[in-house]
Design a protein around this motif. Structure first.
Motif: not given
Length: 123
Positions: A21-25, A66-78
């Motif tokens: 996971s990667c969170a932008a702040s 094999r790999f999947s990318i997801f984003r949670d735009n409300a949390k600025n997280t990928v």
């Protein structure tokens, strides 16, 4: 200031799974694309997966299926979900965000990188 903080790396056996996971702040006005890259020793940084703000995804052939990318735009997280891991997936994994920030009230757009997290696939 903008920061990208990654988590979730580690040691996994071949065939196993791992999630990053990667969170932008910070002073973020909007985030366009977010993505994941990796760099193995002695090799160039490789693009793995990206997701645009409207959900469009692209994958490198080496990880497709094999790999999947997801984003949670409300949390600025990928997120990067990795399955069927192979020893050749061993690398430092970096997240990237193409975003708009501001300085002294002036907006500007640039790329930001996370600090990297080690993924080791070994028995």
């Amino acid at each position: 200031q903008v920061q990208l903080v990654e988590s979730g790396g580690g040691l996994v056996q071949p065939g196993g799974s791992l999630s990053l996971s990667c969170a932008a702040s910070g002073s973020i006005f909007s985030i366009y694309a977010m993505g994941w890259y990796r760099q193995a020793p002695g090799k160039q940084r490789e693009l793995l997966a990206t997701m645009s703000s409207d959900g469009n995804t692209k994958y490198a052939d080496s990880v497709k299926g094999r790999f999947s990318i997801f984003r949670d735009n409300a949390k600025n997280t990928v997120y990067l979900e990795m399955n069927s891991l192979k020893p050749e997936d061993t690398a430092v994994y970096y997240c990237n965000a193409d975003l708009e920030t501001y300085y002294s009230g002036t907006p500007f757009r640039r790329d930001y990188w996370g600090q990297g997290t080690q993924v080791t696939v070994s028995s």
